[in-house]
Design a protein around this motif. Structure first.
Motif, PDB file in Angstrom:
ATOM      1  N   MET A   1       1.080  -1.525  -0.139  1.00  0.00           N
ATOM      2  CA  MET A   1      -0.377  -0.262  -0.068  1.00  0.00           C
ATOM      3  C   MET A   1       0.738   1.024   0.156  1.00  0.00           C
ATOM      4  O   MET A   1       0.367   2.377  -0.779  1.00  0.00           O
ATOM      5  CB  MET A   1      -0.776  -0.147   0.948  1.00  0.00           C
ATOM      6  N   ARG A   2       1.880   1.019   0.443  1.00  0.00           N
ATOM      7  CA  ARG A   2       2.843   2.450   0.801  1.00  0.00           C
ATOM      8  C   ARG A   2       3.582   3.094  -0.553  1.00  0.00           C
ATOM      9  O   ARG A   2       3.064   3.821  -0.913  1.00  0.00           O
ATOM     10  CB  ARG A   2       3.753   2.171   2.122  1.00  0.00           C
ATOM     11  N   ASP A   3       4.168   1.617  -0.863  1.00  0.00           N
ATOM     12  CA  ASP A   3       4.520   2.384  -2.468  1.00  0.00           C
ATOM     13  C   ASP A   3       3.077   2.954  -3.770  1.00  0.00           C
ATOM     14  O   ASP A   3       3.086   3.049  -4.694  1.00  0.00           O
ATOM     15  CB  ASP A   3       5.190   1.082  -2.593  1.00  0.00           C
ATOM     16  N   ALA A   4       2.008   2.039  -3.146  1.00  0.00           N
ATOM     17  CA  ALA A   4       0.804   2.122  -4.628  1.00  0.00           C
ATOM     18  C   ALA A   4       0.809   3.735  -3.926  1.00  0.00           C
ATOM     19  O   ALA A   4       0.055   3.965  -5.032  1.00  0.00           O
ATOM     20  CB  ALA A   4      -0.066   1.672  -3.832  1.00  0.00           C
ATOM     21  N   PRO A 293      10.355   3.132   3.737  1.00  0.00           N
ATOM     22  CA  PRO A 293       9.505   3.466   2.848  1.00  0.00           C
ATOM     23  C   PRO A 293       9.433   4.826   2.585  1.00  0.00           C
ATOM     24  O   PRO A 293      10.044   5.763   3.297  1.00  0.00           O
ATOM     25  CB  PRO A 293       8.522   2.803   4.229  1.00  0.00           C
ATOM     26  N   PRO A 294       8.746   5.278   2.272  1.00  0.00           N
ATOM     27  CA  PRO A 294       7.952   6.720   1.396  1.00  0.00           C
ATOM     28  C   PRO A 294       7.973   7.737   2.681  1.00  0.00           C
ATOM     29  O   PRO A 294       7.588   6.518   3.186  1.00  0.00           O
ATOM     30  CB  PRO A 294       6.851   6.404   0.464  1.00  0.00           C
ATOM     31  N   ARG A 295       8.817   9.267   2.167  1.00  0.00           N
ATOM     32  CA  ARG A 295       8.097   9.883   3.457  1.00  0.00           C
ATOM     33  C   ARG A 295       6.650  10.636   2.937  1.00  0.00           C
ATOM     34  O   ARG A 295       6.807  10.796   1.858  1.00  0.00           O
ATOM     35  CB  ARG A 295       9.011  10.727   3.672  1.00  0.00           C
ATOM     36  N   ALA A 296       6.231  11.562   3.537  1.00  0.00           N
ATOM     37  CA  ALA A 296       5.202  12.386   3.575  1.00  0.00           C
ATOM     38  C   ALA A 296       5.062  13.122   4.589  1.00  0.00           C
ATOM     39  O   ALA A 296       4.970  13.280   5.622  1.00  0.00           O
ATOM     40  CB  ALA A 296       3.605  11.209   3.729  1.00  0.00           C
ATOM     41  N   LEU A 403       2.402  14.842   0.558  1.00  0.00           N
ATOM     42  CA  LEU A 403       3.047  15.325  -0.623  1.00  0.00           C
ATOM     43  C   LEU A 403       4.077  13.606  -0.627  1.00  0.00           C
ATOM     44  O   LEU A 403       4.496  13.554   1.056  1.00  0.00           O
ATOM     45  CB  LEU A 403       4.446  16.169  -1.542  1.00  0.00           C
ATOM     46  N   VAL A 404       4.042  12.791  -1.521  1.00  0.00           N
ATOM     47  CA  VAL A 404       4.933  11.289  -0.925  1.00  0.00           C
ATOM     48  C   VAL A 404       5.836  11.804  -1.811  1.00  0.00           C
ATOM     49  O   VAL A 404       5.868  11.353  -3.022  1.00  0.00           O
ATOM     50  CB  VAL A 404       4.273  10.399  -0.897  1.00  0.00           C
TER      51      VAL A 404
END
Length: 406
Positions: A1-4, A293-296, A403-404
């Motif tokens: 989900m996080r990469d989606a 993981p991505p940052r938001a 923003l991700v």
């Protein structure tokens, strides 16, 4: 989900989920129960503004037999048992003046303590120009003030001087009955009393209407009426139901639950959309690298856009999205990223309801620059098919953006 969530469309869908989760009919009932625990149940309920139907539904869920009136914008119906009035927004019309008289008549004819639930949009709906000012004169001056980029406190100082209902004016129609006011806030921290220009909350501006107009170089079509502020009443009170900070926390917690590393970013009052975009991209570029993981980055607020003489289709949200996209292309060309910006009331200036994009679907730099200069950013996103449709949402908690970046 996080990469989606590095896909702009997926991120926009998640933001719409945040908006649904923060709907007044979901959020307000437990807050109303908590506030009135140990207090007398209201005898009648008045709901005003863009969130009026949801607030009315919340009140009905808590007190099924208490009569009420809602006055909002066209959209979803109100609950059974509520008188349902709708007005025009954002431009006040003669119909709004008539409906304001209906609201005041309802208040005068009723008996018992009032609960007023006030949300953004009330200022344009609740209209009673102070004689000898006409609706056209008052609306024209208000439009010039808003176009000037004046802060809401200054706009409200002028509105107060020209209105019989703002700044606690509705209290005159209650006689001696007490009033509790719950606020669904679309303004910045510490300014909740100003929502809807405070129709049930007496307040005095820090500067006079004349001082505001002189500072902005705006001339009035006639002399300003002498101030006539409503008196404070000891039995009245007010409380905050929800605001942009509530929505920001809800969004941040939800993104963390999806596995992202999240930072909440305050939006400075009066900050320009281009300045905010530069600040965000600087934070994102500095935080890149290191794996994980991505940052938001998530925020709620209303960045400003000086439209000048431009008459293109655009708004705060579409402009911020374009400014962010351009800076990301220029400063982080190899990054994976997505962004989404939406107006929680569903109406982003003269454009749509917001915009979304990502590093794989972003317009080319020349298109972004041209749209930003011409203030045609809504047309840009519409052409790409990456816009959030315009339309009333029944909510109003400022603009929400995420923003991700990986």
């Amino acid at each position: 989900m996080r990469d989606a969530l590095l896909e702009g469309m997926a991120l926009a869908s998640v933001l719409r989920d945040f908006l649904a989760d923060s709907a007044p009919e979901r959020v307000a009932p437990p807050l109303l129960r908590a506030h009135f625990e140990g207090r007398s149940v209201p005898d009648r309920v008045l709901c005003l503004g863009k969130a009026a139907p949801g607030l009315a539904a919340a009140a009905r869920a808590v007190w099924p037999h208490v009569p009420g009136l809602l006055y909002g914008v066209p959209g979803r119906p109100g609950p059974p048992g509520f008188l349902d009035l709708r007005g025009d927004h954002p431009e006040p019309t003669p119909g709004n003046v008539r409906r304001t008289r209906e609201v005041r008549d309802w208040l005068r004819e009723g008996r018992g303590g009032l609960l007023a639930l006030v949300s953004g949009g009330t200022s344009a709906l609740l209209v009673a120009p102070r004689p000898p000012w006409t609706l056209r004169e008052k609306a024209g001056l208000a439009a010039r003030l808003l176009a000037s980029g004046a802060p809401i406190r200054d706009v409200n100082a002028v509105r107060l001087a020209l209105s019989e209902v703002k700044g606690g004016g509705l209290l005159k129609d209650l006689g001696g009955w007490p009033c509790a006011t719950g606020i669904w806030s679309d303004v910045g921290p510490g300014q909740a009393r100003l929502v809807g220009s405070g129709p049930t909350l007496p307040w005095r501006p820090a500067v006079s209407a004349g001082q505001v107009l002189r500072a902005l170089g705006i001339s009035a079509p006639r002399g300003l009426p002498a101030p006539s502020p409503a008196a404070r009443r000891p039995r009245d009170r007010w409380f905050l139901l929800a605001d942009g900070l509530f929505l920001r926390r809800l969004a941040a917690d939800s993104l963390r639950a999806r596995g992202l590393r999240v930072r909440e970013v305050p939006v400075r009052e009066g900050e320009g959309a281009d300045v905010l975009a530069a600040r965000l991209v600087s934070l994102a570029v500095a935080a890149r690298g290191g794996g994980g993981p991505p940052r938001a980055w998530v925020g709620v607020g209303e960045a400003t856009v000086d439209v000048g003489n431009h008459r293109g289709a655009g708004g705060r949200c579409s402009h911020l999205a374009a400014a962010l996209a351009l800076l990301l292309r220029e400063t982080a060309p190899s990054a994976r990223w997505s962004l989404a910006v939406l107006a929680t009331d569903g109406m982003d200036g003269s454009g749509d309801g917001g915009a979304f994009t990502d590093d794989r679907h972003v317009p080319n730099p020349s298109a972004l620059k041209g749209a930003l200069v011409r203030r045609e950013t809504a047309s840009l996103w519409r052409g790409k098919g990456t816009f959030i449709p315009r339309g009333p949402t029944g909510n109003n908690l400022r603009d929400l953006w995420v923003l991700v970046v990986r």
